[in-house]
Scaffold this active site. Structure first.
Site, short mmCIF file in Angstrom:
data_model
loop_
_atom_site.label_atom_id
_atom_site.label_comp_id
_atom_site.label_asym_id
_atom_site.label_seq_id
_atom_site.Cartn_x
_atom_site.Cartn_y
_atom_site.Cartn_z
N GLU A 127 0.85 -1.20 0.00
CA GLU A 127 0.00 0.00 0.00
C GLU A 127 0.88 1.25 0.00
OE1 GLU A 127 -3.05 -0.23 3.01
OE2 GLU A 127 -3.88 -2.06 2.08
N ILE A 157 1.84 -2.54 -8.04
CA ILE A 157 1.36 -3.91 -8.27
C ILE A 157 1.73 -4.38 -9.68
CG2 ILE A 157 -0.65 -5.44 -8.26
CD1 ILE A 157 0.26 -4.11 -5.46
N GLU A 364 9.40 -8.25 -3.89
CA GLU A 364 9.10 -9.39 -2.99
C GLU A 364 9.96 -9.39 -1.74
OE1 GLU A 364 7.87 -12.90 -4.84
OE2 GLU A 364 7.18 -11.84 -6.61
N THR A 366 12.61 -6.29 0.09
CA THR A 366 13.93 -5.70 -0.17
C THR A 366 15.01 -6.59 0.45
OG1 THR A 366 13.81 -4.51 1.90
CG2 THR A 366 13.00 -3.34 -0.04
N1 CAA Z 1 5.52 -18.60 6.76
C1 CAA Z 1 4.48 -18.78 7.62
N2 CAA Z 1 4.16 -17.90 8.60
C2 CAA Z 1 4.91 -16.79 8.71
C3 CAA Z 1 6.01 -16.54 7.86
C4 CAA Z 1 6.29 -17.49 6.86
N3 CAA Z 1 7.31 -17.31 6.01
N4 CAA Z 1 6.57 -15.36 8.21
C5 CAA Z 1 5.87 -14.90 9.24
N5 CAA Z 1 4.86 -15.76 9.54
C6 CAA Z 1 3.90 -15.65 10.63
C7 CAA Z 1 4.62 -15.59 11.97
O1 CAA Z 1 4.87 -16.88 12.48
C8 CAA Z 1 3.65 -14.82 12.82
O2 CAA Z 1 2.61 -15.67 13.27
P1 CAA Z 1 2.36 -15.95 14.85
O3 CAA Z 1 2.11 -14.57 15.43
O4 CAA Z 1 1.18 -16.84 14.85
O5 CAA Z 1 3.62 -16.55 15.35
C9 CAA Z 1 3.00 -13.85 11.84
O6 CAA Z 1 3.19 -14.41 10.54
C10 CAA Z 1 3.61 -12.46 11.92
O7 CAA Z 1 4.99 -12.59 11.59
P2 CAA Z 1 6.08 -11.49 11.99
O8 CAA Z 1 5.93 -11.19 13.45
O9 CAA Z 1 7.40 -11.98 11.52
O10 CAA Z 1 5.60 -10.22 11.16
P3 CAA Z 1 6.23 -8.78 10.98
O11 CAA Z 1 5.15 -7.80 10.99
O12 CAA Z 1 7.37 -8.60 11.95
O13 CAA Z 1 6.76 -8.80 9.47
C11 CAA Z 1 8.26 -9.18 7.60
C12 CAA Z 1 7.73 -9.61 8.99
C13 CAA Z 1 9.18 -10.33 7.23
C14 CAA Z 1 9.02 -7.88 7.62
C15 CAA Z 1 7.08 -9.11 6.58
O14 CAA Z 1 6.25 -8.00 6.84
C16 CAA Z 1 7.57 -9.05 5.14
O15 CAA Z 1 7.90 -10.06 4.54
N6 CAA Z 1 7.57 -7.84 4.54
C17 CAA Z 1 7.91 -7.67 3.13
C18 CAA Z 1 6.69 -7.70 2.27
C19 CAA Z 1 7.03 -8.01 0.85
O16 CAA Z 1 7.81 -8.89 0.55
N7 CAA Z 1 6.37 -7.30 -0.06
C20 CAA Z 1 6.53 -7.57 -1.45
C21 CAA Z 1 5.25 -7.29 -2.14
S1 CAA Z 1 4.79 -8.44 -3.36
C22 CAA Z 1 5.73 -8.16 -4.69
O17 CAA Z 1 6.71 -7.44 -4.71
C23 CAA Z 1 5.28 -8.94 -5.86
C24 CAA Z 1 5.49 -8.26 -7.13
O18 CAA Z 1 4.59 -7.69 -7.66
C25 CAA Z 1 6.82 -8.40 -7.82
#
Ligand code: CAA
Length: 381
Positions: A127, A157, A364, A366
């Site tokens: 967002e 997106i 996906e 950084t």
């Molecule tokens: N598999 C399963 N569950 C997961 C997981 C995984 N890989 N990673 C986290 N979770 C679960 C955790 O276990 C947790 O659950 P519980 O509370 O039940 O234990 C819950 O999810 C929350 O996890 P975090 O506390 O780790 O969450 P966070 O808020 O600290 O965020 C982060 C972690 C890794 C920074 C995450 O926000 C993230 O990956 N951010 C990046 C987003 C991203 O990649 N965006 C790209 C957009 S898509 C794109 O680019 C596609 C395109 O068009 C090219």
């Protein structure tokens, strides 16, 4: 430990290499210049089974596995990163709908993603105010009898405009703890209140689309929910793990193309009375580049193998994405250096490769997000 590819994996790699040589390489520079979305090639690629590579045949996929998928994305990216990112995201969208969609929704959308009836799929989580902190989205989905009404907006997106179907995330429970009140939805193109917004003007990946999306009282049937209410964040994280293998694979393709082009150049170009390739400074650049890219490919294929064999792969996918994208970026910069001033002009493709490779350290998650994921997984252990 067996590093050998299966005959089927080799066959797919070679088939995609051949397709890329004949269909993608000849148009890549023009499509980049004109920001042309490759509709025709994507359709042909769907016919080759490249849009649902981890989807069962029953749902229209080719079910060839994650290792073959990684090899295919690398080969496509050798020709054009835009074709590759569109293919990677479309595969990811087919997978998330197949894994978490309700039967009717799966049957409706997954075959169309696989057979090219939909030119692409899109994955809309980011967002305007929150990219890396994906758990902090603000789009809402309110349940009204047998429907959900979505309001909010998404940004950056991939394939936002061309997609036949979009998977998106919205808050269904404002009172839940961060990340727990988010749900995932399938939105069909043309749904009233689903508006395709501004197309971004990007540095690279110019033949791929990147759009804003707006949900204005966008109403979807309740069966468009993926998984259960409140499970959306976990679904996103799980799918992004797989997506990161795709982007790592893509980066490898760009890096290999950059160094291969530079190698051909230094064999021809002379300075001080001999070919550039006879200078040790250049030879070491070649040696380092190939060593680093092949090391990166081992990490990427390891993550792919773990996913394919249903083993945990979160940390390994992030390591692969981090290392492959940053390595390929460094190799591409080196390739520009090997061409000297010509590498900085649009007459040679390394300039496009450099613009394209930058995107891979951002998509996906950084590099900084990958480091968060990796360190958390290590500390957890
Ligand atoms: N598999 C399963 N569950 C997961 C997981 C995984 N890989 N990673 C986290 N979770 C679960 C955790 O276990 C947790 O659950 P519980 O509370 O039940 O234990 C819950 O999810 C929350 O996890 P975090 O506390 O780790 O969450 P966070 O808020 O600290 O965020 C982060 C972690 C890794 C920074 C995450 O926000 C993230 O990956 N951010 C990046 C987003 C991203 O990649 N965006 C790209 C957009 S898509 C794109 O680019 C596609 C395109 O068009 C090219």
């Amino acid at each position: 430990m067996d590093f050998k590819l299966t005959p089927e994996q080799e066959m797919i790699r070679d088939m995609v290499r051949d397709f890329t040589e004949k269909n993608i390489k000849p148009v890549a520079a023009l499509y980049d210049e004109e920001k042309q979305f490759p509709y025709e090639n994507l359709k042909k690629m769907a016919n080759l089974g490249l849009m649902g590579m981890n989807i069962p045949v029953e749902f229209g996929g080719s079910e060839v596995g994650v290792v073959a998928y990684s090899l295919a994305i690398t080969e496509i990216a050798k020709g054009c990163a835009s074709h590759a990112v569109t293919t990677s995201v479309t595969n990811m969208v087919a997978e998330v709908i197949y894994e978490f969609g309700q039967e009717e929704i799966k049957r409706k959308h997954v075959p169309k993603l696989c057979n090219g009836q939909y030119p692409a799929g899109s994955f809309a989580i980011t967002e305007p105010h929150t990219g890396s902190d994906a758990g902090n989205i603000r789009t809402t989905a309110i349940r009204q009898k047998e429907a959900y009404v979505l309001n909010g907006s998404k940004t950056l997106i991939t394939s936002g405009e061309a997609s036949g179907v979009t998977v998106t995330w919205a808050i269904t429970d404002r009172n839940a703890k961060k990340g727990k009140g988010i749900s995932a939805f399938v939105i069909e193109k043309g749904t009233p209140g689903f508006i395709i917004g501004k197309a971004e003007e990007k540095m690279g990946h110019r033949a791929s689309q990147t759009n804003e999306l707006v949900f204005d009282q966008c109403t979807v049937p309740a069966n468009c929910l993926l998984g259960k209410e409140g499970e959306g964040f976990k679904i996103a994280m799980m799918e992004l793990d797989g997506g990161r293998i795709g982007i790592g694979s893509l980066a490898l393709g760009v890096g290999f193309s950059a160094i291969d082009f530079a190698i051909e150049y230094v064999k021809e170009r002379e300075a001080f009375g001999k070919p550039l390739s006879s200078f040790e400074a250049i030879q070491w650049m070649i040696a380092d580049s190939y060593t680093e890219l092949e090391a990166a490919q081992l990490l990427v294929l390891r993550a792919a193998y773990l996913k394919e064999t249903h083993q945990p792969f979160t940390k390994e996918a992030s390591m692969a994405k981090l290392f492959a994208t940053e390595t390929a970026r460094d190799v591409t910069i080196r390739a520009v250096q090997m061409l000297g001033g010509y590498g900085y002009t649009r007459d040679y493709p390394v300039e496009r490769y450099l613009r394209d490779i930058i995107g891979t350290t951002l998509y996906e998650g950084t590099s900084e997000v990958q480091r968060i994921v990796i360190s958390r997984e290590i500390l957890k252990d």
